[in-house]
Design an enzyme around this catalytic site. Structure first.
Site, PDB file in Angstrom:
ATOM      1  NE  ARG A 176     -43.659 -96.652  -3.099  1.00  0.00           N
ATOM      2  CZ  ARG A 176     -44.808 -96.066  -3.408  1.00  0.00           C
ATOM      3  NH1 ARG A 176     -45.717 -96.695  -4.122  1.00  0.00           N
ATOM      4  NH2 ARG A 176     -45.040 -94.830  -3.003  1.00  0.00           N
ATOM      5  CG  HIS A 182     -44.571 -97.548   1.620  1.00  0.00           C
ATOM      6  ND1 HIS A 182     -45.480 -96.791   0.924  1.00  0.00           N
ATOM      7  CD2 HIS A 182     -43.359 -97.086   1.235  1.00  0.00           C
ATOM      8  CE1 HIS A 182     -44.842 -95.923   0.145  1.00  0.00           C
ATOM      9  NE2 HIS A 182     -43.547 -96.086   0.314  1.00  0.00           N
ATOM     10  CG  ASN A 193     -49.225 -96.697   1.470  1.00  0.00           C
ATOM     11  OD1 ASN A 193     -48.085 -96.688   0.986  1.00  0.00           O
ATOM     12  ND2 ASN A 193     -49.470 -97.039   2.723  1.00  0.00           N
TER      13      ASN A 193
HETATM   14  C1  HEM Z   1     -35.794 -92.138   0.529  1.00  0.00           C
HETATM   15  C2  HEM Z   1     -37.052 -91.842   0.548  1.00  0.00           C
HETATM   16  C3  HEM Z   1     -38.017 -92.357  -0.481  1.00  0.00           C
HETATM   17  C4  HEM Z   1     -38.950 -91.627  -1.118  1.00  0.00           C
HETATM   18  C5  HEM Z   1     -39.229 -90.142  -0.944  1.00  0.00           C
HETATM   19  C6  HEM Z   1     -39.643 -92.509  -2.014  1.00  0.00           C
HETATM   20  C7  HEM Z   1     -40.689 -92.147  -2.815  1.00  0.00           C
HETATM   21  C8  HEM Z   1     -41.228 -92.922  -3.806  1.00  0.00           C
HETATM   22  C9  HEM Z   1     -42.261 -92.511  -4.720  1.00  0.00           C
HETATM   23  C10 HEM Z   1     -42.935 -91.153  -4.712  1.00  0.00           C
HETATM   24  C11 HEM Z   1     -42.477 -93.523  -5.579  1.00  0.00           C
HETATM   25  C12 HEM Z   1     -43.466 -93.527  -6.737  1.00  0.00           C
HETATM   26  C13 HEM Z   1     -44.871 -93.679  -6.206  1.00  0.00           C
HETATM   27  C14 HEM Z   1     -45.913 -93.293  -7.226  1.00  0.00           C
HETATM   28  O1  HEM Z   1     -45.752 -92.293  -7.901  1.00  0.00           O
HETATM   29  O2  HEM Z   1     -46.931 -94.014  -7.295  1.00  0.00           O
HETATM   30  C15 HEM Z   1     -41.608 -94.600  -5.205  1.00  0.00           C
HETATM   31  C16 HEM Z   1     -41.545 -95.806  -5.849  1.00  0.00           C
HETATM   32  C17 HEM Z   1     -40.778 -96.841  -5.408  1.00  0.00           C
HETATM   33  N1  HEM Z   1     -40.061 -96.888  -4.224  1.00  0.00           N
HETATM   34 FE1  HEM Z   1     -39.537 -95.335  -3.118  1.00  0.00          FE
HETATM   35  N2  HEM Z   1     -39.113 -93.756  -1.899  1.00  0.00           N
HETATM   36  C18 HEM Z   1     -38.115 -93.716  -0.970  1.00  0.00           C
HETATM   37  C19 HEM Z   1     -37.394 -94.788  -0.503  1.00  0.00           C
HETATM   38  C20 HEM Z   1     -37.618 -96.088  -0.888  1.00  0.00           C
HETATM   39  C21 HEM Z   1     -37.108 -97.239  -0.211  1.00  0.00           C
HETATM   40  C22 HEM Z   1     -36.313 -97.199   1.089  1.00  0.00           C
HETATM   41  C23 HEM Z   1     -37.526 -98.326  -0.911  1.00  0.00           C
HETATM   42  C24 HEM Z   1     -37.302 -99.789  -0.636  1.00  0.00           C
HETATM   43  C25 HEM Z   1     -36.497-100.271   0.282  1.00  0.00           C
HETATM   44  C26 HEM Z   1     -38.263 -97.833  -2.051  1.00  0.00           C
HETATM   45  C27 HEM Z   1     -38.769 -98.605  -3.062  1.00  0.00           C
HETATM   46  C28 HEM Z   1     -39.495 -98.117  -4.133  1.00  0.00           C
HETATM   47  C29 HEM Z   1     -39.813 -98.890  -5.312  1.00  0.00           C
HETATM   48  C30 HEM Z   1     -39.296-100.275  -5.628  1.00  0.00           C
HETATM   49  C31 HEM Z   1     -40.660 -98.097  -6.100  1.00  0.00           C
HETATM   50  C32 HEM Z   1     -41.343 -98.481  -7.421  1.00  0.00           C
HETATM   51  C33 HEM Z   1     -42.696 -99.107  -7.077  1.00  0.00           C
HETATM   52  C34 HEM Z   1     -43.524 -99.532  -8.264  1.00  0.00           C
HETATM   53  O3  HEM Z   1     -43.089 -99.493  -9.390  1.00  0.00           O
HETATM   54  O4  HEM Z   1     -44.681 -99.941  -8.018  1.00  0.00           O
HETATM   55  N3  HEM Z   1     -38.324 -96.476  -1.982  1.00  0.00           N
HETATM   56  N4  HEM Z   1     -40.860 -94.221  -4.116  1.00  0.00           N
END
Ligand code: HEM
Length: 382
Positions: free
Chosen positions: A118, A122, A150
């Site tokens: 992630r 970002h 973040n």
């Molecule tokens: C398409 C639009 C995207 C949205 C709206 C989005 C949104 C989010 C949100 C809200 C979370 C959880 C954050 C939290 O509640 O603390 C998350 C987690 C995550 N996102 Fe996305 N994301 C998107 C695309 C991506 C992309 C492009 C990647 C990587 C290339 C990615 C990788 C991840 C990963 C691996 C997690 C888990 C992180 C953890 O467990 O610490 N996301 N994302």
């Protein structure tokens, strides 16, 4: 300096012509297995101030020309001067050092892999892939770590610090923090059972950060599909990239606050999101209350939350996508729906497109040549 040596031009030509994306094959996931208990347990190597976690439970719309260098579409003139062999002479150990730190960090805390993947997203969506996200607050820097996307959420910084300090011992001030972020993301995917790919390198680190761009460019979880497509297009990424990269949610977790709206008040009428499968909806309600509990986490792919596979897409088809932004890939547009279906059926296709899109995302406006710097400490400009 390494980037000025003439052989680099030659190396670039050689590497460009032999550029390959290597894929490993996924096992078929078990979509119906239970919530693994370790996601609810809390303690991790989290970033600062994150104590609330762990309580419970130029746009184009295609991936054409996505072979790794440039790939077309609105960023860096559609061309990148990054190449995989950038550190071949100046720091040949770079890959080994990154992978050995990752192996230990991920075996200590499996979620680290998701955090580091992630981190690159970002980073790259905010003034390009320049490690701006790693900068702490200082007299000249308003840290991106405080942005809406973040705050209390992004993590993995200690692992980047550990990689950087080992690299500074082995090859002082050679490997940029921006390249470490890219290598750590790829390594995390590989160690989670996902595809491997060659990472074009040679990014330099920014001397600035942008809190406002972090607030404006990173899509929120309740985004409509239209909004997601627009924010990806702004970075030169299309619908294939959007769907393939969303497949990152095959690992990791989200906090209750990120999906609560879907459970209790999706459209301002006190009703849940009707696209949620009923049993999944009831499970989520039991771990994510209407008020409070914002930092309680749930897996994004509950069937295999530490395994990089295509189960995320299979769950979406069953109405079990965790975030609104996950589920709308199926429900709001025919093209993205077809992609979700293809990736759910064919893990190899997903892996191939994912690797291509990671390279494409990693090419967003890098600083190269004399621009930026190679930071000594990833948290501060030199
Ligand atoms: C398409 C639009 C995207 C949205 C709206 C989005 C949104 C989010 C949100 C809200 C979370 C959880 C954050 C939290 O509640 O603390 C998350 C987690 C995550 N996102 Fe996305 N994301 C998107 C695309 C991506 C992309 C492009 C990647 C990587 C290339 C990615 C990788 C991840 C990963 C691996 C997690 C888990 C992180 C953890 O467990 O610490 N996301 N994302």
């Amino acid at each position: 300096m390494a980037f000025l040596k003439p052989y680099c031009v030659f190396m670039f030509m050689v590497l460009f012509s032999s550029y390959v994306i290597t894929l490993s094959v996924a096992d078929r996931p078990n979509v119906f297995s239970k919530f693994p208990s370790y996601w609810g347990g809390g303690g991790d190597d989290s970033n600062e101030g994150n104590g609330g976690f762990g309580g419970g439970g130029g746009g184009d719309d295609s991936n054409e020309g996505n072979g790794g260098f440039g790939g077309g579409g609105g960023y860096n003139g559609g061309y990148s001067s990054l190449f995989p062999g950038f550190y071949e002479n100046s720091c040949p150990q770079v890959d080994d050092i990154v992978m050995s730190v990752l192996e230990q960090a991920i075996s200590r805390q499996p979620r680290t892999a998701a955090a580091l993947l992630r981190l690159q997203f970002h980073d790259c969506f905010v003034q390009g892939c320049d490690a701006s996200i790693l900068l702490d607050d200082s007299s000249t820097i308003a840290s991106e770590k405080r942005s809406n996307a973040n705050r209390n959420s992004i993590r993995g910084f200690e692992v980047i610090d550990e990689i950087k300090s080992k690299l500074e011992q082995a090859c002082p001030q050679i490997v940029s923090c921006a390249d470490i972020v890219a290598l750590a993301a790829r390594g995390s995917v590989v160690l989670s059972g996902g595809p491997n790919w060659e990472v074009p390198l040679g990014r330099r680190d920014s001397r600035t950060a942008s809190l406002s761009a972090s607030n404006n460019n990173i899509p929120p979880p309740n985004s409509t599909l239209q909004n997601l497509i627009a924010l990806f297009n702004r970075q030169g990424l299309g619908e294939v990239d959007l769907v393939a990269l969303s497949g990152s949610h095959t690992i990791g977790v989200a906090r209750c606050v990120s999906f609560k709206q879907r459970l209790y008040n999706q459209n301002g009428n006190d009703q849940p999101d009707e696209t949620l499968e009923i049993n999944y909806f009831n499970n989520l309600k039991s771990v994510c209350p209407r008020s409070g509990g914002d930092n309680i986490i749930s897996p994004l792919d509950y069937s295999s939350p530490t395994k990089f596979d295509n189960a995320y897409f299979q769950l979406i088809i069953l109405g079990k996508g965790l975030l609104n932004s996950d589920q709308v890939l199926l429900t709001q547009n025919t093209r993205t729906m077809e992609l979700v279906q293809s990736y759910a059926e064919d893990a190899s296709l997903f892996f191939e497109d994912f690797a291509s899109s990671m390279v494409k995302m990693g090419n967003i406006s890098p600083l190269t040549g004399y621009n930026g710097e190679v930071r000594k400490n990833c948290r501060f400009i030199n």
